[in-house]
Design a protein around this motif. Structure first.
Motif, PDB file in Angstrom:
ATOM      1  N   TYR A  58       0.825  -1.211   0.000  1.00  0.00           N
ATOM      2  CA  TYR A  58       0.000   0.000   0.000  1.00  0.00           C
ATOM      3  C   TYR A  58       0.858   1.259   0.000  1.00  0.00           C
ATOM      4  CZ  TYR A  58      -3.027   3.729   1.674  1.00  0.00           C
ATOM      5  OH  TYR A  58      -3.691   4.919   1.812  1.00  0.00           O
ATOM      6  N   GLN A  59       0.465   2.191  -0.834  1.00  0.00           N
ATOM      7  CA  GLN A  59       1.058   3.525  -0.871  1.00  0.00           C
ATOM      8  C   GLN A  59      -0.065   4.530  -1.039  1.00  0.00           C
ATOM      9  OE1 GLN A  59       4.335   4.044  -3.709  1.00  0.00           O
ATOM     10  NE2 GLN A  59       4.567   1.822  -3.789  1.00  0.00           N
ATOM     11  N   ASP A  60       0.110   5.694  -0.460  1.00  0.00           N
ATOM     12  CA  ASP A  60      -0.855   6.775  -0.606  1.00  0.00           C
ATOM     13  C   ASP A  60      -0.357   7.728  -1.683  1.00  0.00           C
ATOM     14  OD1 ASP A  60      -3.089   8.248  -0.222  1.00  0.00           O
ATOM     15  OD2 ASP A  60      -2.606   8.904   1.815  1.00  0.00           O
ATOM     16  N   GLY A  61      -1.265   8.511  -2.229  1.00  0.00           N
ATOM     17  CA  GLY A  61      -0.839   9.512  -3.206  1.00  0.00           C
ATOM     18  C   GLY A  61      -1.563   9.387  -4.522  1.00  0.00           C
ATOM     19  N   GLY A  62      -1.536  10.470  -5.303  1.00  0.00           N
ATOM     20  CA  GLY A  62      -2.271  10.535  -6.553  1.00  0.00           C
ATOM     21  C   GLY A  62      -1.783   9.603  -7.634  1.00  0.00           C
ATOM     22  N   SER A  63      -0.553   9.125  -7.515  1.00  0.00           N
ATOM     23  CA  SER A  63      -0.025   8.232  -8.558  1.00  0.00           C
ATOM     24  C   SER A  63      -0.369   6.772  -8.306  1.00  0.00           C
ATOM     25  CB  SER A  63       1.498   8.384  -8.644  1.00  0.00           C
ATOM     26  OG  SER A  63       2.109   7.974  -7.427  1.00  0.00           O
ATOM     27  N   CYS A  64      -1.068   6.496  -7.183  1.00  0.00           N
ATOM     28  CA  CYS A  64      -1.421   5.124  -6.819  1.00  0.00           C
ATOM     29  C   CYS A  64      -2.926   5.008  -6.618  1.00  0.00           C
ATOM     30  CB  CYS A  64      -0.723   4.705  -5.526  1.00  0.00           C
ATOM     31  SG  CYS A  64       1.072   4.717  -5.610  1.00  0.00           S
ATOM     32  N   MET A  65      -3.441   3.787  -6.760  1.00  0.00           N
ATOM     33  CA  MET A  65      -4.839   3.482  -6.462  1.00  0.00           C
ATOM     34  C   MET A  65      -4.898   2.076  -5.910  1.00  0.00           C
ATOM     35  SD  MET A  65      -8.142   3.847  -9.004  1.00  0.00           S
ATOM     36  CE  MET A  65      -9.805   3.887  -8.332  1.00  0.00           C
ATOM     37  N   THR A  66      -5.686   1.881  -4.865  1.00  0.00           N
ATOM     38  CA  THR A  66      -5.763   0.538  -4.291  1.00  0.00           C
ATOM     39  C   THR A  66      -6.647  -0.356  -5.158  1.00  0.00           C
ATOM     40  OG1 THR A  66      -7.706   0.861  -2.884  1.00  0.00           O
ATOM     41  CG2 THR A  66      -5.565   1.526  -1.967  1.00  0.00           C
ATOM     42  N   ILE A  67      -6.331  -1.632  -5.156  1.00  0.00           N
ATOM     43  CA  ILE A  67      -7.106  -2.602  -5.917  1.00  0.00           C
ATOM     44  C   ILE A  67      -8.538  -2.661  -5.387  1.00  0.00           C
ATOM     45  CG2 ILE A  67      -6.416  -4.545  -4.448  1.00  0.00           C
ATOM     46  CD1 ILE A  67      -6.862  -4.652  -8.279  1.00  0.00           C
ATOM     47  N   ALA A  68      -8.717  -2.435  -4.082  1.00  0.00           N
ATOM     48  CA  ALA A  68     -10.054  -2.454  -3.488  1.00  0.00           C
ATOM     49  C   ALA A  68     -10.892  -1.299  -4.018  1.00  0.00           C
ATOM     50  CB  ALA A  68      -9.957  -2.400  -1.964  1.00  0.00           C
ATOM     51  N   ASP A  69     -10.321  -0.108  -4.054  1.00  0.00           N
ATOM     52  CA  ASP A  69     -11.053   1.062  -4.538  1.00  0.00           C
ATOM     53  C   ASP A  69     -11.363   0.930  -6.023  1.00  0.00           C
ATOM     54  OD1 ASP A  69     -12.257   3.592  -4.352  1.00  0.00           O
ATOM     55  OD2 ASP A  69     -10.429   4.596  -4.991  1.00  0.00           O
ATOM     56  N   LEU A  70     -10.401   0.461  -6.791  1.00  0.00           N
ATOM     57  CA  LEU A  70     -10.598   0.297  -8.232  1.00  0.00           C
ATOM     58  C   LEU A  70     -11.745  -0.681  -8.508  1.00  0.00           C
ATOM     59  CD1 LEU A  70      -9.501   0.930 -11.106  1.00  0.00           C
ATOM     60  CD2 LEU A  70      -8.057  -1.091 -10.862  1.00  0.00           C
ATOM     61  N   THR A  71     -11.744  -1.801  -7.806  1.00  0.00           N
ATOM     62  CA  THR A  71     -12.781  -2.810  -8.013  1.00  0.00           C
ATOM     63  C   THR A  71     -14.149  -2.295  -7.601  1.00  0.00           C
ATOM     64  OG1 THR A  71     -11.174  -4.590  -7.692  1.00  0.00           O
ATOM     65  CG2 THR A  71     -13.493  -5.160  -7.406  1.00  0.00           C
ATOM     66  N   GLU A  72     -14.229  -1.626  -6.473  1.00  0.00           N
ATOM     67  CA  GLU A  72     -15.526  -1.120  -6.020  1.00  0.00           C
ATOM     68  C   GLU A  72     -16.060  -0.042  -6.959  1.00  0.00           C
ATOM     69  OE1 GLU A  72     -17.879  -0.197  -1.972  1.00  0.00           O
ATOM     70  OE2 GLU A  72     -15.782   0.483  -2.000  1.00  0.00           O
ATOM     71  N   GLN A  73     -15.201   0.841  -7.434  1.00  0.00           N
ATOM     72  CA  GLN A  73     -15.654   1.879  -8.360  1.00  0.00           C
ATOM     73  C   GLN A  73     -16.161   1.269  -9.666  1.00  0.00           C
ATOM     74  OE1 GLN A  73     -16.002   5.032  -7.341  1.00  0.00           O
ATOM     75  NE2 GLN A  73     -15.236   4.224  -5.401  1.00  0.00           N
ATOM     76  N   PHE A  74     -15.565   0.159 -10.078  1.00  0.00           N
ATOM     77  CA  PHE A  74     -16.011  -0.543 -11.279  1.00  0.00           C
ATOM     78  C   PHE A  74     -17.387  -1.172 -11.052  1.00  0.00           C
ATOM     79  CE2 PHE A  74     -15.940  -4.437 -14.001  1.00  0.00           C
ATOM     80  CZ  PHE A  74     -15.876  -3.804 -15.238  1.00  0.00           C
ATOM     81  N   ILE A  75     -17.572  -1.828  -9.917  1.00  0.00           N
ATOM     82  CA  ILE A  75     -18.856  -2.452  -9.605  1.00  0.00           C
ATOM     83  C   ILE A  75     -19.952  -1.395  -9.456  1.00  0.00           C
ATOM     84  CG2 ILE A  75     -20.117  -3.800  -7.864  1.00  0.00           C
ATOM     85  CD1 ILE A  75     -17.443  -5.282  -7.335  1.00  0.00           C
ATOM     86  N   LYS A  76     -19.609  -0.228  -8.951  1.00  0.00           N
ATOM     87  CA  LYS A  76     -20.576   0.859  -8.809  1.00  0.00           C
ATOM     88  C   LYS A  76     -20.852   1.576 -10.128  1.00  0.00           C
ATOM     89  CE  LYS A  76     -19.814   2.107  -3.954  1.00  0.00           C
ATOM     90  NZ  LYS A  76     -19.358   3.192  -3.036  1.00  0.00           N
ATOM     91  N   ALA A  77     -20.142   1.181 -11.200  1.00  0.00           N
ATOM     92  CA  ALA A  77     -20.283   1.806 -12.531  1.00  0.00           C
ATOM     93  C   ALA A  77     -19.779   3.239 -12.544  1.00  0.00           C
ATOM     94  CB  ALA A  77     -21.717   1.727 -13.043  1.00  0.00           C
ATOM     95  N   ARG A  78     -18.917   3.583 -11.609  1.00  0.00           N
ATOM     96  CA  ARG A  78     -18.273   4.897 -11.650  1.00  0.00           C
ATOM     97  C   ARG A  78     -17.063   4.882 -12.579  1.00  0.00           C
ATOM     98  NH1 ARG A  78     -18.575   6.254  -5.136  1.00  0.00           N
ATOM     99  NH2 ARG A  78     -20.868   6.444  -5.041  1.00  0.00           N
ATOM    100  N   LEU A  79     -16.626   3.666 -12.916  1.00  0.00           N
ATOM    101  CA  LEU A  79     -15.554   3.483 -13.886  1.00  0.00           C
ATOM    102  C   LEU A  79     -15.999   2.459 -14.918  1.00  0.00           C
ATOM    103  CD1 LEU A  79     -12.409   3.155 -11.558  1.00  0.00           C
ATOM    104  CD2 LEU A  79     -12.981   5.119 -13.008  1.00  0.00           C
ATOM    105  N   SER A  80     -15.770   2.750 -16.195  1.00  0.00           N
ATOM    106  CA  SER A  80     -16.046   1.783 -17.254  1.00  0.00           C
ATOM    107  C   SER A  80     -14.848   0.862 -17.412  1.00  0.00           C
ATOM    108  CB  SER A  80     -16.305   2.512 -18.571  1.00  0.00           C
ATOM    109  OG  SER A  80     -15.106   3.130 -19.038  1.00  0.00           O
ATOM    110  N   PHE A  81     -15.014  -0.176 -18.208  1.00  0.00           N
ATOM    111  CA  PHE A  81     -13.900  -1.095 -18.467  1.00  0.00           C
ATOM    112  C   PHE A  81     -12.750  -0.352 -19.135  1.00  0.00           C
ATOM    113  CE2 PHE A  81     -11.577  -4.507 -20.561  1.00  0.00           C
ATOM    114  CZ  PHE A  81     -11.592  -5.521 -19.619  1.00  0.00           C
ATOM    115  N   ASP A  82     -13.060   0.512 -20.088  1.00  0.00           N
ATOM    116  CA  ASP A  82     -12.006   1.266 -20.775  1.00  0.00           C
ATOM    117  C   ASP A  82     -11.296   2.227 -19.834  1.00  0.00           C
ATOM    118  OD1 ASP A  82     -12.211   0.122 -23.359  1.00  0.00           O
ATOM    119  OD2 ASP A  82     -13.993   1.323 -23.754  1.00  0.00           O
ATOM    120  N   GLU A  83     -12.040   2.824 -18.920  1.00  0.00           N
ATOM    121  CA  GLU A  83     -11.417   3.722 -17.942  1.00  0.00           C
ATOM    122  C   GLU A  83     -10.498   2.945 -16.999  1.00  0.00           C
ATOM    123  OE1 GLU A  83     -14.699   7.316 -17.583  1.00  0.00           O
ATOM    124  OE2 GLU A  83     -15.078   5.419 -16.546  1.00  0.00           O
TER     125      GLU A  83
END
Length: 234
Positions: free
Chosen positions: A73-98
């Motif tokens: 884990y690292q904090d900062g704008g250049s990183c994103m956690t796998i948990a956040d990425l997956t949840e945003q995808f399931i919530k449809a806040r991110l598309s597959f292409d995004e």
């Protein structure tokens, strides 16, 4: 311990066995108009959607993996956690292409308190495997499959394979034999075959049919009692 697959036949079928130790995690099945998910209770008091399906066909799951230092884990704008990425995808806040753009431009890391890898898929069956610290891979072919070990760097997790854990191999053999008409019933047959018992038993099994816009699910290995949740018509 979990098992996830996507089968690309006459229907796009995704299947997931959610194997978890109840002494460590609290979960519940959540059904909303736009989402079906296994809610995981986090310290913020929220049941987060790390494993589930959106009405637009996005399906995401996180699977435990023995972590590697490069994915820490690292904090900062250049990183994103796998948990956040997956949840945003399931919530449809991110598309597959995004998501594809994010994994190319940011470093994907583990959550602060859990080491997980992900499989994400969309309504067309496009599938992405993401392993923090190792990389990501968009998959093609008639199916995709993942359990709790690295697909892209198998040697990195080979030492942690639990004796007798051949879920991946057994599921692979079943998927190899399947034809274009792979069905919801076939998916449950596979999930039943690789179900787990004991402390890390299979607590929820779900299958999603893109054609039917429906999630079929059962709890605690009661495969004789399948329930269903159909997304409202658009």
């Amino acid at each position: 311990m979990c098992t996830r697959f996507v089968y690309r036949g006459s229907d796009i079928i995704t299947g997931f066995n959610f194997d978890i130790d109840l002494s460590v995690w609290t979960h519940k099945i959540m059904k909303e108009n736009d989402r079906f998910y296994i809610g995981i209770l986090r310290p913020d008091g929220t049941y987060h959607s790390y494993h589930g399906v959106n009405q637009n066909g996005n399906a995401g799951t996180l699977l435990y993996v023995h972590g590697n230092p490069a994915g820490a884990y690292q904090d900062g704008g250049s990183c994103m956690t796998i948990a956040d990425l997956t949840e945003q995808f399931i919530k449809a806040r991110l598309s597959f292409d995004e998501v594809l753009q994010i994994v190319r431009s940011k470093k994907i890391v583990y959550a602060p308190d859990a080491t997980m890898q992900a499989m994400l898929s969309d309504v067309h069956g496009r599938t992405l495997v993401i392993e923090p610290g190792i990389g990501s891979r968009e998959e093609t072919g008639k199916y995709s499959l993942i359990t709790n070990y690295s697909l892209m760097d198998p040697e990195s997790t080979s030492a942690f394979i639990v004796p007798g854990d051949d879920r991946y191999e057994r599921a692979l053999q079943l998927l190899d034999r399947c034809e274009n008409g792979f069905s919801v019933s076939d998916a449950f047959t596979l999930l039943h075959t690789v179900r787990q018992e004991g402390p890390w038993a299979t607590r929820v099994s779900f299958v999603y049919s893109v054609k039917e816009r429906t999630v079929y699910y059962t709890e605690d290995n009661h495969f004789e009692h399948i329930k269903k949740f159909t997304f409202p018509s658009a």
